[in-house]
Scaffold this active site. Structure first.
Site, short mmCIF file in Angstrom:
data_model
loop_
_atom_site.label_atom_id
_atom_site.label_comp_id
_atom_site.label_asym_id
_atom_site.label_seq_id
_atom_site.Cartn_x
_atom_site.Cartn_y
_atom_site.Cartn_z
N ARG A 6 -16.58 -49.12 2.25
CA ARG A 6 -16.94 -48.05 1.26
C ARG A 6 -15.58 -48.22 0.84
NH1 ARG A 6 -19.73 -43.60 4.78
NH2 ARG A 6 -18.06 -44.31 6.35
N ARG A 12 -13.39 -50.41 8.75
CA ARG A 12 -15.04 -49.09 9.54
C ARG A 12 -16.36 -50.62 8.45
NH1 ARG A 12 -14.14 -43.39 8.81
NH2 ARG A 12 -12.37 -42.89 10.47
N ARG A 31 -5.21 -41.09 0.22
CA ARG A 31 -4.94 -39.44 1.02
C ARG A 31 -4.56 -39.34 1.48
NH1 ARG A 31 -10.29 -40.98 1.82
NH2 ARG A 31 -9.75 -42.11 3.88
N ARG A 45 -3.76 -25.41 6.39
CA ARG A 45 -3.24 -26.80 5.36
C ARG A 45 -2.31 -26.40 4.57
NH1 ARG A 45 -7.29 -30.86 5.33
NH2 ARG A 45 -9.69 -29.16 5.99
N LYS A 68 -7.83 -36.64 15.06
CA LYS A 68 -7.09 -36.09 15.61
C LYS A 68 -8.75 -34.69 15.43
CE LYS A 68 -6.97 -33.25 11.80
NZ LYS A 68 -8.36 -32.08 10.55
#
Ligand SMILES: [Zn+2]
Length: 213
Positions: free
Chosen positions: A160, A127, A171, A88, A13
């Site tokens: 990570r 990642r 999340r 939000r 986004k």
């Protein structure tokens, strides 16, 4: 052109918001940037926000809205803007609408960059980061020259905690709980536009341009 960007963390986004801002010459406004600028400049609103942030607390809706509306009054927002990371919550969305209505304006589009959760999990699990120098990589998209070794400093690169599937899923769950009501809110207003964020960055951007034309 007043645009709100919606999309899960990892959906791309922010990147799309930046490209739209460049293309149309309008500011890309993120709440994080507004907070930092106000705190740095020691504004009254910034000082209020800092009290919460220093304690690791969420900045209350009212204060966030005040900060954003204050930013939208600046001269560079005259032609429009793209909001990233705001609103939000429904109260934030309602407060934004009310503030805009008071000056005879309204949001034109809410663009939702749609990517299925499992795809985001897969993308983020690729990642890698160097904990020594902070460089970031991706096994597929941004590989290191030598497998597993940071190009910059030669340290070992790692997955990570933040990018691990279980963390990402948690999340995403929070994100959906928070954002689904917003999606419904803008859908009811008839300004919600959905784009497929699984395509390449450029193809998704082309889809957004078609909507904005
Ligand atoms: Zn490194």
């Amino acid at each position: 052109m007043k645009i709100i960007m919606l999309g899960a963390p990892g959906a791309g986004k922010g990147t799309q918001a930046k490209r739209i801002a460049e293309k149309f010459g309008i500011p890309h406004i993120s709440t994080g940037d507004i907070f930092r600028a106000n705190i740095k400049n020691g504004t009254e609103l910034g000082n209020k926000a800092k009290v919460y942030m220093d304690q690791g607390l969420l900045v209350p809706d009212e204060l966030v809205v005040d900060l954003v509306v204050d930013r939208l009054k600046q001269a560079d927002c005259e032609k429009g803007y793209i909001l990233d990371g705001f609103p939000r919550t429904i109260p934030q969305a309602e407060a934004l609408d009310a503030a805009l209505l008071a000056i005879g304006e309204k949001v034109d589009y809410a663009i939702n960059v749609e990517v299925a959760d499992n795809y985001i999990v897969e993308r983020m699990s690729g990642r890698r980061a160097c904990l020594n120098c902070g460089a970031t990589y991706h096994l597929v998209n941004i590989p290191t020259k030598v497998e597993g070794i940071c190009d910059v400093c030669g340290s070992e690169i790692v997955l990570r905690e933040d990018d691990k599937p279980e963390t990402v899923l948690k999340r995403l769950e929070v994100y959906h709980d928070q954002t689904q009501p917003l999606i419904d809110y803008y859908n009811k207003q008839g300004i919600l536009k959905e784009v497929d964020g699984r395509k390449t960055m450029s193809d998704t951007f082309e889809d957004i341009l078609k909507i904005l034309d």
